[in-house]
Design a protein around this motif. Structure first.
Motif, short mmCIF file in Angstrom:
data_model
loop_
_atom_site.label_atom_id
_atom_site.label_comp_id
_atom_site.label_asym_id
_atom_site.label_seq_id
_atom_site.Cartn_x
_atom_site.Cartn_y
_atom_site.Cartn_z
N LYS A 164 34.22 51.05 57.00
CA LYS A 164 34.40 49.61 56.80
C LYS A 164 33.35 48.83 57.58
O LYS A 164 32.70 49.38 58.47
CB LYS A 164 35.80 49.21 57.30
CG LYS A 164 36.92 49.92 56.57
CD LYS A 164 38.28 49.45 57.02
CE LYS A 164 39.35 50.00 56.07
NZ LYS A 164 40.70 49.58 56.44
N ILE A 167 36.45 45.19 56.18
CA ILE A 167 36.37 45.30 54.73
C ILE A 167 35.77 46.66 54.38
O ILE A 167 34.77 47.07 54.96
CB ILE A 167 35.45 44.21 54.15
CG1 ILE A 167 35.81 42.83 54.71
CG2 ILE A 167 35.47 44.25 52.64
CD1 ILE A 167 36.82 42.07 53.93
N SER A 199 37.58 40.16 59.38
CA SER A 199 38.35 41.22 58.74
C SER A 199 37.52 42.48 58.58
O SER A 199 36.31 42.42 58.38
CB SER A 199 38.79 40.79 57.33
OG SER A 199 39.13 39.44 57.27
N TRP A 206 31.40 34.88 52.90
CA TRP A 206 31.46 35.96 53.90
C TRP A 206 30.11 36.15 54.56
O TRP A 206 29.07 35.98 53.94
CB TRP A 206 31.90 37.26 53.24
CG TRP A 206 33.33 37.25 52.81
CD1 TRP A 206 33.79 36.88 51.58
CD2 TRP A 206 34.46 37.61 53.59
NE1 TRP A 206 35.16 37.00 51.54
CE2 TRP A 206 35.61 37.44 52.76
CE3 TRP A 206 34.66 38.05 54.89
CZ2 TRP A 206 36.90 37.70 53.21
CZ3 TRP A 206 35.94 38.33 55.33
CH2 TRP A 206 37.05 38.15 54.50
#
Lengths: 245, 245
Positions: free
Chosen positions: A43, A134, A132, A58
DNA sequence: ATTTATAGTGTTTAATAAACACTTATAAAA
DNA sequence: TTTTATAAGTGTTTATTAAACACTATAAAT
């Protein structure tokens, strides 16, 4: 202007910066690609911008270099600020300098990447609530040239994975062979043969097999291993570690 | 300060730079390690500084990034200014940022390296008369952190040489097998077996053997070769070129 | 006791790398 | 013209590394 003239003026400790040089000063940003490994998936840590420009898009995390620090320190500071974590493996990747890469202002960005074990740390110290983890495969489009940065980081990680046992940084202290193989499969984005993988890893002689088993993964359970850091570092010194998967 | 605050202020296109950001602006230098291959020896292009500080000491060539160009362009400009040459293979290496690396002023240096055939070009265009080609083995101590830069560039060149036929850039258009081998021996700093080397090169199938001989090297003379650029580039695309010496 | 899910384990074959020495072509010297 | 000196050119054998391949073992749950 000849290069020598330029140097002559610029590097004379007794001169103030002249007008042209002040003109040529720029802001240096540091952007970080933070790779995390979470059981089976590779990730990256991204933030959703809650400010202009590109609000709602993002982006990688980043900050600016300050006068009294070098780039490594800036990268560590940025990571610390975001995740609350220190003592993380970081490495400089590349410097991006397209004139209009940041539409807001002329900024040159020095890109770092970091490797981190998502589960071994808790992220209570996290400062940006829009951050986050991802999955790489599902990563959204990023602002500016951040996608290019991520691509380059993946390429570097892949090359690194072929010649260094980077598992140290991405796995928890105790891990199973399957986890290690999952890690390499994620990084290289291909399936590996289980037996060949284990044979290769064992031939390196840097793992210690524990008497302990991880019983959560199967009925039978899987033995846990730890890295033998001393052996590893000795090997690195001796023969530069020739680790090809 | 949180990273997000910093970004928020800095990247807003509608805001001027505030005081703190102006404070954090720095000069970006570009320094170039120019590798040249001259018959048998790997050399680098150095200048003897005729200005303070460190007058009389040896240094890499360099210059400063300008507002209206990116780093690649700056590196090309610096090389052009010094050597009069364009169309040279260049690649960004690393960015150096120790706070006191240049005692004169805070400067961050983005380092590039270039590969060049010393004999194929004449250097009439050379702008700095204090520039010299120095054999790598006999290179003097350099100013600032330039020695560190050269060390890193050599390491990169070596890695590159193991996976890419970089001969394109460092050899004249027509060359003998011995020259190619000399090049690799210089870069890797070790002797190679002649037969194994030739077998390996031939198995790559990117050279064209000419009917012409170089009669200056021996009584018998040695056949000249050229690279088949098309075949080479096709191979790069197809299988990433797996070239291990 | 049976089922079930994943761990664990070796061998054979193919490909690549490494080690190794003599002959050949030509120009220059005798 | 013969000899000599110099580097070029040329294959094979062995060792190492990589790749392909399938069955058994263990323990929990039922």
């Amino acid at each position: 202007m000849k290069v020598s003239d330029n140097l002559e003026v610029a590097k004379d400790a007794n001169l103030q910066l002249n007008y042209y040089q002040k003109e040529d000063q720029v802001l240096l940003a540091v952007d970080c690609i933070i790779f995390g490994f979470d059981k089976k998936d590779l990730k990256i840590l991204l933030i959703k911008r809650n400010f202009e420009p590109e609000k709602g898009k993002w982006s990688l995390i980043g900050g600016f270099l300050k006068k009294n620090e070098n780039l490594d320190q800036a990268a560590v500071r940025v990571l610390k600020t975001l995740t609350g974590l220190g003592d993380i493996y970081m490495e400089q990747l590349y410097t991006y300098s397209k004139v209009d890469r940041d539409p807001g202002q002329r900024t040159i960005s020095v890109c770092y990447y970091a490797l981190i074990d998502v589960n071994a740390h808790n992220f209570d110290g996290i400062q940006i609530d829009s951050a986050s983890w991802i999955e790489l495969k599902n990563a959204p489009e990023l602002i500016f040239d951040h996608d290019e940065m991520v691509q380059k980081a993946i390429a570097r990680l892949r090359r690194k994975a072929m010649t260094n046992p980077i598992g140290f940084e991405l796995l928890p202290e105790k891990f199973t062979m399957r986890q290690l193989q999952n890690l390499y499969e994620s990084i290289l984005d291909k399936k590996l043969d289980k037996r060949n993988f284990i044979n290769k890893i064992n031939s390196l002689d840097v793992l210690v097999k524990l008497d302990e088993k991880d019983m959560t993964v199967s009925r039978k359970g899987a033995y846990l291993y730890i890295f033998d850091k001393e052996k590893y570092e000795k090997k690195v010194e001796e023969d530069g570690f020739n680790f090809k998967i």
